[in-house]
Design a protein around this motif. Structure first.
Motif, short mmCIF file in Angstrom:
data_model
loop_
_atom_site.label_atom_id
_atom_site.label_comp_id
_atom_site.label_asym_id
_atom_site.label_seq_id
_atom_site.Cartn_x
_atom_site.Cartn_y
_atom_site.Cartn_z
N ASP A 1 1.10 -78.25 33.17
CA ASP A 1 2.54 -78.15 32.94
C ASP A 1 2.99 -78.61 31.55
OD1 ASP A 1 3.03 -77.04 35.36
OD2 ASP A 1 3.48 -78.94 36.36
N ASP A 2 2.45 -79.74 31.11
CA ASP A 2 2.97 -80.30 29.86
C ASP A 2 1.89 -81.10 29.11
OD1 ASP A 2 2.71 -82.75 31.22
OD2 ASP A 2 4.76 -82.60 31.98
N ALA A 3 2.30 -81.59 27.94
CA ALA A 3 1.36 -82.29 27.06
C ALA A 3 0.79 -83.56 27.70
CB ALA A 3 2.06 -82.64 25.75
N GLN B 1 0.07 -84.05 30.85
CA GLN B 1 -1.02 -83.66 31.77
C GLN B 1 -2.26 -83.23 30.98
OE1 GLN B 1 0.15 -80.79 34.71
NE2 GLN B 1 1.83 -82.03 35.48
N THR C 1 -2.11 -83.88 18.29
CA THR C 1 -2.42 -83.53 19.68
C THR C 1 -3.27 -84.58 20.40
OG1 THR C 1 -2.31 -81.23 18.97
CG2 THR C 1 -3.17 -81.63 21.17
N THR D 1 -1.19 -77.84 22.63
CA THR D 1 0.11 -77.94 23.32
C THR D 1 1.20 -77.37 22.43
OG1 THR D 1 0.47 -80.17 22.43
CG2 THR D 1 -0.54 -80.03 24.61
N GLY D 2 2.21 -76.81 23.07
CA GLY D 2 3.39 -76.33 22.33
C GLY D 2 3.29 -74.85 21.96
N ASP E 1 -1.13 -76.58 27.57
CA ASP E 1 0.08 -76.60 28.39
C ASP E 1 0.65 -75.18 28.50
OD1 ASP E 1 1.31 -76.18 25.96
OD2 ASP E 1 2.51 -78.01 26.00
N LYS E 2 1.69 -75.04 29.31
CA LYS E 2 2.23 -73.70 29.57
C LYS E 2 2.73 -73.04 28.29
CE LYS E 2 3.28 -73.85 34.43
NZ LYS E 2 4.16 -74.40 35.45
N ALA E 3 3.32 -73.84 27.40
CA ALA E 3 3.85 -73.26 26.16
C ALA E 3 2.72 -72.69 25.30
CB ALA E 3 4.62 -74.33 25.39
#
Ligand SMILES: N[C@@H]1[C@@H](O)[C@H](O)[C@@H](COP(=O)(O)O)O[C@@H]1O
Length: 264
Positions: free
Chosen positions: A7-9, A11, A39, A198-199, A234-236
């Motif tokens: 889901d996110d950074a 995790q 990161t 991430t991102g 992550d999702k992004a």
């Protein structure tokens, strides 16, 4: 490639930290390959917490960092040696003698590159290598056009990388344009590689790495050749993957298999 989409950074950092913690528990004298950039910072914080809690120890570990700016000493606040001391080494029970970062102040950088390779070999090779990814697909400082079998060497940074990293330097401060970096061939020899991204700014690079052709234009695509590469995003960062649902399905099946194996 194992592709883990979270889901996110936070995790992403926790998942990555668990891999390193497990490695240290399995083999306390592990050789860890480490990375800089923003990161991995949260992953290092988790490792520091686990170390302070007594869950893991670095006392027998050896580390090798991917890269360093050429022209900066380890005392320079923007050097990667300084970063590693600040973000990890000063806060865990590691013997600093066993931590290695390419020497940015080497009198003869070419000799230093050869020596760095020799030290990795003498240590028995890297067990787990941590990686980030640049927006242009670089790993370490292996910029686009890097040879896919390259070794530790001096590399010129692209304009884009210099601009991306300018945020760490004060205005008007000297910012190096050269680096010493492990080569792609060096990285591929690690027994396991763990890449974090991430991102949304990394979504194009992640897409090229995972689904693009193997090509020097995207150095991270070389990880397609590695037998144990874990890509934790992550999702992004995953948002431009064409087969996103398939990777999520594989990972769910993988988790079920791991749970089953744990009961045996
Ligand atoms: N040499 C480092 C790379 O090893 C790192 O992966 C990249 C991405 O950094 P960030 O995690 O800050 O996006 O930056 C630098 O160029």
């Amino acid at each position: 490639m194992q592709i883990v989409i979270l889901d996110d950074a936070a995790q992403v950092a926790a998942y990555g930290a668990n891999i390193f913690a497990k490695q240290l528990l399995k083999k306390p004298a592990s050789v860890l390959g480490l990375a800089t950039g923003s990161t991995p910072v949260a992953l290092y914080q988790q490792l520091i917490e686990k170390n302070k809690a007594g869950d893991i120890s670095f006392s027998q570990a050896t580390t090798f960092n991917l890269d360093e700016y050429l022209g900066l000493t380890g005392e320079h606040p923007q050097s990667y040696r300084y970063f590693m001391n600040e973000q990890l080494f000063n806060h865990v029970d590691i013997d600093k003698q066993n931590t290695h970062v390419p020497p940015g102040d080497a009198v003869n950088p070419l000799v230093a590159c050869t020596e760095y390779e020799q030290k990795i070999t003498a240590a028995g090779g890297v067990d787990v290598q941590l990686l980030g990814i640049g927006r242009n697909g670089h790993i370490g400082f292996n910029e686009p056009s890097s040879g896919l079998t390259s070794r530790t060497r001096v590399k010129t940074l692209t304009k884009a990388t210099i601009e991306d990293n300018a945020r760490f330097f004060a205005e008007g401060e000297y910012q190096p344009h050269l680096s010493i970096t492990m080569g792609i061939g060096t990285i591929l020899e690690a027994k396991k590689v763990v890449l974090l991204a991430t991102g949304a700014s990394k979504a194009d690079a992640v897409h090229s790495m995972v689904e693009g052709p193997l090509m020097a234009k995207c150095p991270a695509s070389a990880l397609q050749l590695h037998k144990d590469a874990v890509i934790i995003i992550d999702k992004a960062a995953a948002s431009k993957l064409e087969d996103l649902e398939f990777y999520q399905h594989i990972e769910a099946e993988n988790q079920k298999l791991q749970a089953h194996l744990a009961t045996l």
